[in-house]
Design an enzyme around this catalytic site. Structure first.
Site, PDB file in Angstrom:
ATOM      1  N   SER A 114       0.831  -1.210   0.000  1.00  0.00           N
ATOM      2  CA  SER A 114       0.000   0.000   0.000  1.00  0.00           C
ATOM      3  C   SER A 114       0.857   1.247   0.000  1.00  0.00           C
ATOM      4  CB  SER A 114      -0.870   0.062   1.255  1.00  0.00           C
ATOM      5  OG  SER A 114      -1.533  -1.120   1.464  1.00  0.00           O
ATOM      6  N   ASN A 153      -4.516   6.400  -2.314  1.00  0.00           N
ATOM      7  CA  ASN A 153      -4.126   6.847  -0.973  1.00  0.00           C
ATOM      8  C   ASN A 153      -3.522   8.243  -1.011  1.00  0.00           C
ATOM      9  OD1 ASN A 153      -5.124   4.753   0.533  1.00  0.00           O
ATOM     10  ND2 ASN A 153      -3.274   3.503   0.285  1.00  0.00           N
ATOM     11  N   GLU A 206      -5.466  -0.915  -8.402  1.00  0.00           N
ATOM     12  CA  GLU A 206      -4.512   0.023  -9.012  1.00  0.00           C
ATOM     13  C   GLU A 206      -3.358  -0.801  -9.572  1.00  0.00           C
ATOM     14  OE1 GLU A 206      -3.820   4.110  -6.830  1.00  0.00           O
ATOM     15  OE2 GLU A 206      -4.081   2.561  -5.323  1.00  0.00           O
ATOM     16  N   HIS A 222      -2.318  -3.167  -6.638  1.00  0.00           N
ATOM     17  CA  HIS A 222      -2.850  -2.796  -5.327  1.00  0.00           C
ATOM     18  C   HIS A 222      -4.344  -3.073  -5.232  1.00  0.00           C
ATOM     19  CE1 HIS A 222      -3.655   0.553  -2.175  1.00  0.00           C
ATOM     20  NE2 HIS A 222      -3.343  -0.576  -1.584  1.00  0.00           N
TER      21      HIS A 222
HETATM   22  P1  NAD Z   1      -1.325 -10.011   6.918  1.00  0.00           P
HETATM   23  O1  NAD Z   1      -0.446  -9.733   8.070  1.00  0.00           O
HETATM   24  O2  NAD Z   1      -2.757 -10.376   7.160  1.00  0.00           O
HETATM   25  O3  NAD Z   1      -0.706 -11.165   6.033  1.00  0.00           O
HETATM   26  C1  NAD Z   1       0.643 -11.271   5.714  1.00  0.00           C
HETATM   27  C2  NAD Z   1       0.948 -12.734   5.452  1.00  0.00           C
HETATM   28  O4  NAD Z   1       2.224 -12.833   4.870  1.00  0.00           O
HETATM   29  C3  NAD Z   1       0.961 -13.604   6.713  1.00  0.00           C
HETATM   30  O5  NAD Z   1       0.132 -14.710   6.531  1.00  0.00           O
HETATM   31  C4  NAD Z   1       2.430 -14.016   6.847  1.00  0.00           C
HETATM   32  O6  NAD Z   1       2.569 -15.318   7.400  1.00  0.00           O
HETATM   33  C5  NAD Z   1       2.853 -13.999   5.401  1.00  0.00           C
HETATM   34  N1  NAD Z   1       4.293 -13.908   5.180  1.00  0.00           N
HETATM   35  C6  NAD Z   1       5.212 -13.213   5.862  1.00  0.00           C
HETATM   36  N2  NAD Z   1       6.430 -13.420   5.298  1.00  0.00           N
HETATM   37  C7  NAD Z   1       6.264 -14.238   4.267  1.00  0.00           C
HETATM   38  C8  NAD Z   1       7.123 -14.825   3.301  1.00  0.00           C
HETATM   39  N3  NAD Z   1       8.423 -14.611   3.331  1.00  0.00           N
HETATM   40  N4  NAD Z   1       6.592 -15.603   2.330  1.00  0.00           N
HETATM   41  C9  NAD Z   1       5.275 -15.853   2.310  1.00  0.00           C
HETATM   42  N5  NAD Z   1       4.403 -15.334   3.209  1.00  0.00           N
HETATM   43  C10 NAD Z   1       4.886 -14.539   4.161  1.00  0.00           C
HETATM   44  O7  NAD Z   1      -1.226  -8.714   5.989  1.00  0.00           O
HETATM   45  P2  NAD Z   1      -2.275  -8.157   4.936  1.00  0.00           P
HETATM   46  O8  NAD Z   1      -3.203  -7.210   5.609  1.00  0.00           O
HETATM   47  O9  NAD Z   1      -2.835  -9.272   4.146  1.00  0.00           O
HETATM   48  O10 NAD Z   1      -1.337  -7.275   4.011  1.00  0.00           O
HETATM   49  C11 NAD Z   1      -0.473  -7.829   3.065  1.00  0.00           C
HETATM   50  C12 NAD Z   1      -0.005  -6.747   2.124  1.00  0.00           C
HETATM   51  O11 NAD Z   1      -1.110  -6.137   1.493  1.00  0.00           O
HETATM   52  C13 NAD Z   1       0.768  -5.634   2.784  1.00  0.00           C
HETATM   53  O12 NAD Z   1       1.760  -5.198   1.933  1.00  0.00           O
HETATM   54  C14 NAD Z   1      -0.278  -4.552   2.954  1.00  0.00           C
HETATM   55  O13 NAD Z   1       0.262  -3.249   3.022  1.00  0.00           O
HETATM   56  C15 NAD Z   1      -1.068  -4.731   1.694  1.00  0.00           C
HETATM   57  N6  NAD Z   1      -2.438  -4.234   1.732  1.00  0.00           N
HETATM   58  C16 NAD Z   1      -3.197  -4.408   2.840  1.00  0.00           C
HETATM   59  C17 NAD Z   1      -4.492  -3.915   2.866  1.00  0.00           C
HETATM   60  C18 NAD Z   1      -5.363  -4.111   4.069  1.00  0.00           C
HETATM   61  O14 NAD Z   1      -6.340  -3.388   4.199  1.00  0.00           O
HETATM   62  N7  NAD Z   1      -5.076  -5.084   4.916  1.00  0.00           N
HETATM   63  C19 NAD Z   1      -5.011  -3.271   1.731  1.00  0.00           C
HETATM   64  C20 NAD Z   1      -4.219  -3.147   0.594  1.00  0.00           C
HETATM   65  C21 NAD Z   1      -2.928  -3.642   0.612  1.00  0.00           C
END
Ligand code: NAD
Length: 716
Positions: free
Chosen positions: A431, A502, A464, A452
């Protein structure tokens, strides 16, 4: 040939039966542009003058019947004064009356989509036979309008007031069997039997077995309900419509009012009422915005089509790194829309959670009868959870969605790249991290871009696609194609802090922070912005996004754009964060969240919020609605202009659609740039000047000032 035009032709078949065929030259579909309406008038006159015709069928030479009016003509036409629009509609109605009044039976053969003017055309015939694959409806309210080619007059007279109100006010598109059940069509037959069935029906009329005159007359006289029942029918359905549509969408209620007004009149008087009412809704800002939105959506699709043409690869197998909230959502959506996906995580537990989430979403679909159990099983089997890179050599696209940490992401991306085949595309769902910086860890940065998604992935329509410095056109093309395959609306943007959505959203939160600093009540701000049309106000939105996520992103934005987004006061969101109030995710943010009966979070007011922020803000005071709206909307709108000015987004249409799809910008306002247009660029610059003392996010960008000086607008 009785008549031959560029869209309409009439020729004689056997037994004195003529066929009027719609087949718009040079187009893949039929639509009612002004030229077609004119040709229909002429064709009607030619049929009337021809002494040999005994009956008529109306058909289409395309896969669709008629998709509706040509909406690209609306913008110019709706600039005309109201009385000229009304006269135009009344004139256009002569074409439909010309068909309805022909001195022989008429039957319309609806072979495919017949929407808006398409269905109104069919309604001007005595009978309608539909193919089983036909889809019919009067969706004009979705454009802030209502039917203006006789739809409000004929439909209630054909199917009754209650049904007509539902069809017109809800604007739905219905299958042939529903149309038959409600009486909109008279028969449904297999596609290959359609034309014969229409001819057979004309013959039955000619043989005197069916009274087409009586059928026709129903459409030309007043509605026959007794006055009291009539009034009741309109009032009951009207109250329901008003409640459903809400005050920001006046067209459905206007349609009900017009139908009530002309219920006691004959056709020609009723059409006059309809035309006047149509002209009135056509001049509403909602119609301008919603017609604009339709055109913007077309423009985005066209822009995406151009991207895909630049070398999109086939996507037969995808992969997602990370099985968290986003990774799990991406895997679910990919499988749901038919692209098998490998879901890799480093923890077994995370994989279980990701699969569990996907099964829950699918089970809900089965429960709601939107999916059967075997399809659910098949969809689930398309998500392959794994802890290793075993099959990554066959993958076409990988989306990385691991934790938001630049170092971890760089190392995960580089590791994944090592397992991919030549030409596979790699994307990050970050993000806040620069896509160009992430690319620097890769051997083939040209195969990498941002992708995104928004949370929850299965609900949010926007994706995006972010182009970094070295991203190739083929990579963008492939990601646009994949997003489309997933049923999403991609918008391609260039890399910058916050990307497009954003970057525009955070100045809006900045405006909220300043209002709080100056003593505004967050509940009042939420209420005012919800009344303005947002699905949720800024405090509630921050709670839903997650206050920790918001505070982190605000810091990234401040670093990226210090001259505007670095504030010299402590923001209330930071106060919430420091007090471990993270929003919905931990049950407490600006509001407190309790579970409702359905297990969904319900927000309740928490007086402690006021106590916590009190040391950091001015004494509480009431702001008027207008000031709240200006102080919230100016930063969002000016930042959208800056994104256009800086070439972050390619067009005004793409910018507006991204805000509507990505953050729920009120659709009836058309998007931030159309909102500026509705105020006027000059007046908007003046508004910016009024609040410029508050800081950089209130200052009008040069582009806007230049446009104002030249009297230009974004959408002409
Ligand atoms: P999350 O913490 O729910 O999930 C992250 C996952 O990645 C976990 O299951 C973890 O075990 C796994 N992980 C960590 N290291 C790893 C590796 N080396 N290989 C494989 N898996 C690995 O996080 P999330 O909310 O799903 O966010 C993930 C990404 O998406 C981030 O970059 C975040 O900024 C982006 N994002 C989040 C949102 C939101 O609202 N949550 C919205 C848009 C984008």
């Amino acid at each position: 040939m009785i008549y031959s035009g560029k869209a309409v032709s009439v020729q004689m078949l056997d037994d004195g039966i003529a066929e009027l065929k719609f087949d718009l030259q040079g187009e893949s579909v039929n639509k009612f542009n002004q030229a077609t309406v004119q040709e229909l008038t002429e064709a009607g006159a030619a049929l009337k003058a021809d002494g040999n015709v005994k009956g008529l069928i109306v058909t289409s030479g395309k896969n669709v019947f008629i998709v509706g009016a040509d909406i690209t003509e609306f913008t110019e036409m709706f600039k005309l004064p109201e009385d000229e629009i009304a006269s135009w509609a009344l004139r256009a109605n002569q074409a439909f009356n010309g068909i309805e009044d022909l001195p022989f039976p008429t039957v319309c053969a609806i072979n495919g989509i017949a929407l808006g003017g398409g269905l109104e055309m069919a309604l001007s015939c005595d009978f309608r036979v539909a193919s089983t694959v036909a889809q019919v409806g009067l969706p004009e309210v979705k454009l802030g309008l209502f039917p203006g080619f006789g739809g409000t007059v004929r439909l209630p007279r054909v199917i009754g007031v209650d049904n007509a109100v539902e069809w017109i006010a809800a604007g739905g598109q219905h299958k042939a069997d529903r149309a038959l059940k409600d009486g909109v069509v008279d028969a449904v037959v297999a596609p290959e039997q359609l034309k014969d069935a229409a001819i057979a029906l004309v013959k039955e009329c000619l043989a005197g077995k069916i009274d087409h005159q009586a059928k026709r007359l129903e459409k030309q006289v007043a509605i026959t309900l007794p006055p009291l029942e009539n009034m009741m029918a309109f009032q009951t359905s009207g109250a329901f419509v008003a409640q459903q549509a809400g005050r920001n969408y006046p067209a459905p209620m206007a349609a009900v009012n017009v139908m009530q007004q002309h219920a006691g009149m004959n056709r020609d008087q009723a059409l006059e009422v309809e035309s006047k009412g149509f002209a009135k809704v056509a001049k509403t800002p909602q119609a301008t915005a919603l017609v604009g939105l339709f055109l913007a959506d077309q423009a985005v699709k066209k822009a995406n089509g151009a991207h895909v043409k630049k070398g999109a690869k086939d996507i037969n197998l995808a992969a997602v790194l990370g099985a968290g909230i986003m990774g799990g959502g991406i895997a679910f959506q990919s499988a749901l829309k038919g692209t098998p996906i490998i879901m890799k995580d480093i923890a077994d537990k995370a994989l279980d959670l990701g699969m569990g989430e996907a099964s829950k979403l699918l089970a809900k679909r089965v429960e709601r009868k939107r999916m059967d159990a075997p399809t659910m099983g098949k969809t689930l089997s398309m998500i392959r959870p794994t802890l290793n890179y075993g099959d990554f050599g066959n993958v076409d696209v990988v989306v990385e969605a691991v934790v938001e940490n630049e170092k971890i992401k760089q190392s995960v991306l580089a590791e994944a790249e090592g397992h991919l085949k030549d030409g596979a595309v790699l994307a990050s769902n970050t993000s806040t991290i620069s896509i160009t910086r992430l690319a620097s860890a890769l051997k083939k940065p040209e195969n990498f871009a941002g992708m995104h998604f928004f949370n929850p992935v299965h609900m949010m329509p926007l994706v995006e696609i972010i182009r970094a410095e070295k991203t190739s056109d083929e990579t963008i093309a492939t990601l646009v194609k994949y997003a489309q395959k997933m049923g999403k609306n991609p918008v391609v943007v260039n890399d910058c802090p916050g990307f497009l959505v954003n970057r525009v959203l955070f100045p809006y939160f900045g405006g909220f922070g300043m209002l709080m600093r100056d003593g505004a009540d967050f509940q009042q701000v939420d209420k005012v912005m919800e009344k303005f049309g947002w699905p949720m106000g800024p405090a509630y939105l921050m709670d839903v996004v997650g206050i920790d996520t918001g505070v982190h992103a605000a810091a990234v934005m401040a670093e990226g754009f210090p001259e505007r987004m670095q504030y010299d006061f402590k923001d209330v969101s930071t106060v919430m964060y420091e007090n471990k109030r993270l929003g919905q995710k931990n049950g407490i943010g600006f509001y407190r969240y309790e579970e409702d009966k359905k297990g969904k979070p319900k927000k309740v007011v928490d007086e402690a919020t006021y106590e916590l922020i009190q040391p950091h803000v001015a004494a509480r005071k009431e702001f008027d609605d207008e000031e709240i709206i200006a102080r919230m909307m100016i930063p969002l709108c000016t930042e959208t202009v800056r994104c256009l000015e800086d070439n972050i987004v390619g067009s005004a249409a793409e910018a507006d659609m991204a805000m509507i799809y990505g953050i729920g910008f009120p659709p009836f306002r058309g998007g931030p740039l159309r909102y500026i247009d509705s105020i006027g660029t000059e007046a908007f610059v003046a508004l910016c000047e009024k609040y410029a003392h508050l800081g950089g996010i209130y200052q009008a960008p040069q582009m806007l000032k230049d446009m104002a000086a030249k009297g230009e607008s974004f959408f002409g």
